[in-house]
Scaffold this motif. Structure first.
Motif, PDB file in Angstrom:
ATOM      1  N   TYR A  76      -3.248  10.910  -7.235  1.00 33.83           N
ATOM      2  CA  TYR A  76      -1.889  11.095  -6.718  1.00 33.83           C
ATOM      3  C   TYR A  76      -1.824  11.190  -5.192  1.00 33.83           C
ATOM      4  O   TYR A  76      -0.781  11.528  -4.643  1.00 33.83           O
ATOM      5  N   LEU A  77      -2.901  10.864  -4.506  1.00 29.90           N
ATOM      6  CA  LEU A  77      -2.913  11.086  -3.056  1.00 29.90           C
ATOM      7  C   LEU A  77      -2.398   9.896  -2.253  1.00 29.90           C
ATOM      8  O   LEU A  77      -2.241   9.997  -1.046  1.00 29.90           O
ATOM      9  N   ALA A  78      -2.128   8.770  -2.904  1.00 25.92           N
ATOM     10  CA  ALA A  78      -1.593   7.613  -2.187  1.00 25.92           C
ATOM     11  C   ALA A  78      -0.076   7.606  -2.271  1.00 25.92           C
ATOM     12  O   ALA A  78       0.495   7.983  -3.302  1.00 25.92           O
ATOM     13  N   ASN A  79       0.563   7.168  -1.206  1.00 26.01           N
ATOM     14  CA  ASN A  79       2.020   6.983  -1.253  1.00 26.01           C
ATOM     15  C   ASN A  79       2.337   5.947  -2.329  1.00 26.01           C
ATOM     16  O   ASN A  79       1.750   4.862  -2.375  1.00 26.01           O
ATOM     17  N   GLN A  80       3.306   6.256  -3.164  1.00 27.96           N
ATOM     18  CA  GLN A  80       3.512   5.454  -4.361  1.00 27.96           C
ATOM     19  C   GLN A  80       4.345   4.183  -4.167  1.00 27.96           C
ATOM     20  O   GLN A  80       4.129   3.204  -4.896  1.00 27.96           O
ATOM     21  N   LEU A 372      -7.281   3.299   8.998  1.00 29.40           N
ATOM     22  CA  LEU A 372      -6.190   3.448   9.951  1.00 29.40           C
ATOM     23  C   LEU A 372      -4.896   3.802   9.220  1.00 29.40           C
ATOM     24  O   LEU A 372      -4.553   3.177   8.205  1.00 29.40           O
ATOM     25  N   TRP A 373      -4.196   4.806   9.722  1.00 27.62           N
ATOM     26  CA  TRP A 373      -2.916   5.203   9.138  1.00 27.62           C
ATOM     27  C   TRP A 373      -1.912   4.080   9.342  1.00 27.62           C
ATOM     28  O   TRP A 373      -1.797   3.517  10.438  1.00 27.62           O
ATOM     29  N   VAL A 374      -1.197   3.719   8.257  1.00 27.36           N
ATOM     30  CA  VAL A 374      -0.156   2.698   8.356  1.00 27.36           C
ATOM     31  C   VAL A 374       1.112   3.207   7.682  1.00 27.36           C
ATOM     32  O   VAL A 374       1.072   4.012   6.746  1.00 27.36           O
ATOM     33  N   ASP A 375       2.220   2.737   8.163  1.00 30.29           N
ATOM     34  CA  ASP A 375       3.536   3.182   7.707  1.00 30.29           C
ATOM     35  C   ASP A 375       4.039   2.267   6.583  1.00 30.29           C
ATOM     36  O   ASP A 375       3.430   1.250   6.254  1.00 30.29           O
ATOM     37  N   PHE A 376       5.172   2.622   6.000  1.00 33.04           N
ATOM     38  CA  PHE A 376       5.872   1.773   5.037  1.00 33.04           C
ATOM     39  C   PHE A 376       7.327   2.216   5.008  1.00 33.04           C
ATOM     40  O   PHE A 376       7.674   3.332   5.412  1.00 33.04           O
ATOM     41  N   GLU A 377       8.191   1.327   4.540  1.00 34.91           N
ATOM     42  CA  GLU A 377       9.594   1.674   4.354  1.00 34.91           C
ATOM     43  C   GLU A 377       9.956   1.490   2.883  1.00 34.91           C
ATOM     44  O   GLU A 377       9.866   0.379   2.355  1.00 34.91           O
ATOM     45  N   PRO A 378      10.345   2.578   2.188  1.00 34.09           N
ATOM     46  CA  PRO A 378      10.697   2.442   0.768  1.00 34.09           C
ATOM     47  C   PRO A 378      12.045   1.761   0.593  1.00 34.09           C
ATOM     48  O   PRO A 378      12.894   1.779   1.486  1.00 34.09           O
ATOM     49  N   ASP A 379      12.205   1.142  -0.580  1.00 36.72           N
ATOM     50  CA  ASP A 379      13.511   0.559  -0.893  1.00 36.72           C
ATOM     51  C   ASP A 379      14.126   1.291  -2.085  1.00 36.72           C
ATOM     52  O   ASP A 379      13.547   2.246  -2.621  1.00 36.72           O
ATOM     53  N   PRO A 386      10.740  -5.303   1.340  1.00 37.96           N
ATOM     54  CA  PRO A 386      10.088  -6.521   1.828  1.00 37.96           C
ATOM     55  C   PRO A 386      10.515  -6.855   3.252  1.00 37.96           C
ATOM     56  O   PRO A 386      11.695  -6.786   3.597  1.00 37.96           O
ATOM     57  N   GLY A 387       9.528  -7.208   4.080  1.00 38.28           N
ATOM     58  CA  GLY A 387       9.812  -7.665   5.435  1.00 38.28           C
ATOM     59  C   GLY A 387      10.061  -6.580   6.446  1.00 38.28           C
ATOM     60  O   GLY A 387      10.293  -6.875   7.623  1.00 38.28           O
ATOM     61  N   SER A 388      10.010  -5.301   6.034  1.00 31.90           N
ATOM     62  CA  SER A 388      10.266  -4.232   6.991  1.00 31.90           C
ATOM     63  C   SER A 388       9.220  -4.223   8.104  1.00 31.90           C
ATOM     64  O   SER A 388       8.025  -4.404   7.853  1.00 31.90           O
ATOM     65  N   LEU A 389       9.669  -3.976   9.326  1.00 28.68           N
ATOM     66  CA  LEU A 389       8.744  -3.890  10.455  1.00 28.68           C
ATOM     67  C   LEU A 389       7.787  -2.722  10.311  1.00 28.68           C
ATOM     68  O   LEU A 389       6.717  -2.694  10.920  1.00 28.68           O
ATOM     69  N   ARG A 390       8.161  -1.724   9.494  1.00 26.42           N
ATOM     70  CA  ARG A 390       7.331  -0.530   9.358  1.00 26.42           C
ATOM     71  C   ARG A 390       6.138  -0.753   8.427  1.00 26.42           C
ATOM     72  O   ARG A 390       5.133  -0.046   8.539  1.00 26.42           O
ATOM     73  N   ASN A 391       6.234  -1.696   7.523  1.00 28.07           N
ATOM     74  CA  ASN A 391       5.159  -1.896   6.547  1.00 28.07           C
ATOM     75  C   ASN A 391       3.861  -2.296   7.239  1.00 28.07           C
ATOM     76  O   ASN A 391       3.800  -3.295   7.952  1.00 28.07           O
ATOM     77  N   VAL A 614       2.865  13.348   0.753  1.00 29.74           N
ATOM     78  CA  VAL A 614       2.686  12.085   0.040  1.00 29.74           C
ATOM     79  C   VAL A 614       3.982  11.759  -0.697  1.00 29.74           C
ATOM     80  O   VAL A 614       4.616  12.643  -1.280  1.00 29.74           O
ATOM     81  N   ASP A 615       4.385  10.494  -0.666  1.00 29.51           N
ATOM     82  CA  ASP A 615       5.574  10.048  -1.396  1.00 29.51           C
ATOM     83  C   ASP A 615       5.223   9.915  -2.880  1.00 29.51           C
ATOM     84  O   ASP A 615       4.483   9.022  -3.276  1.00 29.51           O
ATOM     85  N   LEU A 616       5.772  10.818  -3.703  1.00 27.32           N
ATOM     86  CA  LEU A 616       5.474  10.867  -5.137  1.00 27.32           C
ATOM     87  C   LEU A 616       6.649  10.384  -5.974  1.00 27.32           C
ATOM     88  O   LEU A 616       6.796  10.766  -7.141  1.00 27.32           O
ATOM     89  N   GLY A 617       7.487   9.531  -5.400  1.00 29.82           N
ATOM     90  CA  GLY A 617       8.751   9.201  -6.031  1.00 29.82           C
ATOM     91  C   GLY A 617       8.670   8.347  -7.283  1.00 29.82           C
ATOM     92  O   GLY A 617       9.622   8.282  -8.045  1.00 29.82           O
ATOM     93  N   VAL A 618       7.538   7.677  -7.534  1.00 25.84           N
ATOM     94  CA  VAL A 618       7.452   6.788  -8.686  1.00 25.84           C
ATOM     95  C   VAL A 618       6.953   7.520  -9.931  1.00 25.84           C
ATOM     96  O   VAL A 618       7.528   7.423 -11.011  1.00 25.84           O
ATOM     97  N   TYR A 619       5.874   8.299  -9.779  1.00 24.96           N
ATOM     98  CA  TYR A 619       5.241   8.940 -10.935  1.00 24.96           C
ATOM     99  C   TYR A 619       4.638  10.266 -10.484  1.00 24.96           C
ATOM    100  O   TYR A 619       3.435  10.384 -10.287  1.00 24.96           O
TER     101      TYR A 619
END
Length: 628
Positions: A76-80, A372-379, A386-391, A614-619
């Motif tokens: 459960y330690l990865a952003n979902q 390396l730490w990387v960002d993401f943008e949830p939908d 898809p296509g977010s500059l943050r991903n 951590v983003d746990l929004g899926v499971y």
């Protein structure tokens, strides 16, 4: 005419090639840098397969189950959201690889074949014999060569990335790199940079399955210039690596997935040949410890079980750090067809035939979940937009990272065959994000000032000059071996805080000793010792991040195991029993404290560690049994 925006991709493995392909396909100009010919990149060493839910075996597998297995495998330690998008994209990626000409193994009916891999109960791993990574890399490389022939991609093979070019606002504006033949150092301006430089298993050398080029130096150099580094304490040890004097060589997890069994004689003094030992006198380690999964149990569990049997129970073959990986009970034709590549490797380097005599194996450092730490943008769907500059954007504006050098998909432990998937998927996503970043820039953006370029080239040249003129007494290759022995013994499969504190102190000493390194070679042409010595300093910096992060995290989770902080499920107890409820309370308190990403920032005296949610929004985990 307005010039096409320029991007640089560092690394010619699956992640880097996919990123270069997506950026060039969008009309941007790409420079691709690699330490060697891209077809030698470490992706070719991935043997067993790539995960995707196609359910060709009719097991009612589902994408939802792939998502859950990946989340649970990573404790459960990865952003979902990134995991959800990756698993949903996997079937389409397989079809894309097919159209590129990748020759996946098929059933007699012509259907894509799929095999079992550790940590799952459904056959969802597509494969090309036991050389899947090579076939995937060659397929993407052909597409890159097509764009190279059109002048849209320019390759710089045998060039080493040295540093980022950062402007006055800390924005990435290009790189400096060194020609490994002439040792010329040049600055290459660009409007976006994508790092795809693989892992850093060489901090554990020689007990690592990784190539000698997997030093992590490029990622470490970004970290030292301000990029954050996440989850470094989680390092996967592959349970089945053949014993070797120079390095350990991976015997793919597919060997277990195809029916291989791991065992030792119940009597460690039993000197009989393995085929002469009857079944009743064999200890089938994984089958007895993990009856539900047996030999397909996840890698961290398998590695710790082997460690326990050899180091704590003293049952290794002949009392040593060796156990058997046995394929001799399987059909010879079947095994030769499915696992031919690893059989040839074992025959070549061990001198025995795995179809006649069990292989001798032991866990070895294999894959870092951190990077390396990387960002993401949830939908809105719970995945990545898809296509977010943050991903896949790092903490440095204009710098992206993908593949094994980022931390995004595996949490505390990686499922087998998710590595080729995450490398391909993340390379594609990073390329798309970098493209949108480039297209969003004002075309009036000026080139970085000549002063920035000149000063950085001069700084890197001075480092080379100092090393080549050094008359110190330390041998860098000896220091590297000491680094590997230190990390293996004190920051290995099983960890303890006193040993981690000792490791940090010894790493500081190694860092100081490296300042007195002597190259023994001052030639200004193809000086490999110069490049290696520079990389060794960067390896020590990453080793400090691993050790410090491991010391700070007082729990057992995935590939990070401290026996002093183990929380065990009480045997035979169920919800409602006082012992079980006490366990549940301790489990929840542990998650409240430690279900967080560790993020390291470089400091001159050692890494500073902080934690983020951590983003746990899926499971989300709701019960301790979720981890079983």
């Amino acid at each position: 005419m307005t010039a096409a925006p320029k991007a640089i991709v560092i690394g010619g493995g699956l992640g880097g090639l996919w990123a270069a392909l997506r950026i060039a396909d969008a009309g941007c100009q790409v420079r691709l840098f690699s330490l060697f010919e891209v077809k030698r990149s470490h992706s070719v060493c991935a043997q067993g397969g790539i995960n995707a839910v196609l359910d060709t075996k009719g097991e009612r597998d589902s994408i939802r189950q792939h998502i859950v297995d990946t989340i649970k495998g990573g404790e459960y330690l990865a952003n979902q959201p990134p995991i959800k998008s990756m698993c949903e994209s996997a079937p389409g990626l397989i079809r894309t690889f097919e159209r590129m000409g990748v020759t996946f193994s098929r059933t007699p009916e012509g259907i894509l074949d799929q095999r079992l891999f550790g940590g799952v109960k459904n056959r969802r791993t597509c494969f090309a014999g036991a050389s899947t990574g090579q076939q995937l890399l060659y397929g993407v490389d052909q597409q890159v060569r097509r764009l190279e022939s059109q002048g849209r991609i320019e390759k710089h093979e045998w060039w080493e990335f040295l540093s980022l070019l950062l402007d006055e606002d800390g924005i990435c504006r290009g790189i400096t790199a060194m020609d490994l033949r002439s040792l010329e150092i040049r600055a290459f301006p660009a409007e976006a940079v994508v790092m795809a430089t693989g892992g850093f298993g060489q901090i554990y050398a020689p007990k690592t399955t990784t190539s000698t080029n997997c030093t992590g130096a490029a990622a470490s150099r970004c970290y030292q210039q301000g990029a954050r580094f996440a989850n470094a304490e989680f390092f996967q040890f592959h349970p089945t690596a053949m014993i070797g004097t120079d390095k350990t060589r991976l015997m793919s997890e597919a060997a277990r997935g195809e029916g291989g069994r791991i065992w030792v004689p119940r009597n460690p003094d039993d000197a009989r040949p393995p085929h002469s030992i009857p079944e009743s006198e064999r200890f089938y380690i994984l089958e007895e410890f993990f009856p539900s999964y047996g030999n397909t149990v996840a890698r961290d569990e398998a590695s710790r079980a082997i460690w326990r049997v050899t180091r704590q129970m003293g049952l290794g073959i002949g009392g040593s750090d060796r156990v058997y990986l046995d394929l001799t009970h399987l059909d010879r034709g079947f095994v030769s067809k499915r696992l031919g590549a690893i059989l040839d490797i074992y025959r070549k380097f061990a001198g025995t035939d795995p179809l006649s005599q069990p292989m001798e194996i032991f866990p070895a450092a294999h894959y870092p979940m951190g990077g390396l730490w990387v960002d993401f943008e949830p939908d809105a769907s719970g995945g990545m937009r898809p296509g977010s500059l943050r991903n896949h954007a790092t903490s440095i504006l204009g710098l992206y990272a993908c593949g094994e050098c980022d931390y995004a998909y595996h949490g505390a432990n990686r499922l087998g065959a998710n590595s080729l998937l995450s490398a391909s998927f993340s390379g594609r996503v990073a390329g798309e994000s970098a493209t949108n970043y480039l297209k969003g820039l004002a075309r009036a953006t000026a080139e970085p000032s000549e002063r920035i370029l000149t000063e950085e080239v001069e700084r890197q040249t001075a480092i080379n000059r100092r090393l080549m003129e050094s008359d110190g007494s330390e041998n860098p290759y000896r220091l590297h071996r000491e680094l590997g022995e230190l990390m293996t013994s004190k920051v290995g499969v099983v960890r303890a805080n006193p040993e981690l504190e000792m490791a940090l102190a010894e790493l500081q000493t190694l860092r100081a000793r490296l300042g007195s390194a002597s190259l023994g070679n001052s030639r200004a042409w193809a000086n490999q010792t110069l490049s290696f010595t520079r990389q060794l300093g960067d390896m020590i910096e990453l080793a400090m991040v691993v050790a410090r992060s491991a010391l700070e995290r007082d729990e057992c989770r995935g590939a990070h195991y401290k026996s002093d902080f183990q929380i065990r499920i009480p045997e035979g107890k169920f919800p409602g029993d006082p012992e079980y409820e006490d366990y549940r309370a301790r489990w929840k308190a542990n998650n409240d404290r430690w279900l967080k990403t560790s993020v390291a920032e470089w400091r001159p005296d050692g890494p500073a560690i902080r934690y983020e949610a951590v983003d746990l929004g899926v499971y989300p985990p709701t019960d301790p049994r979720d981890y079983r």
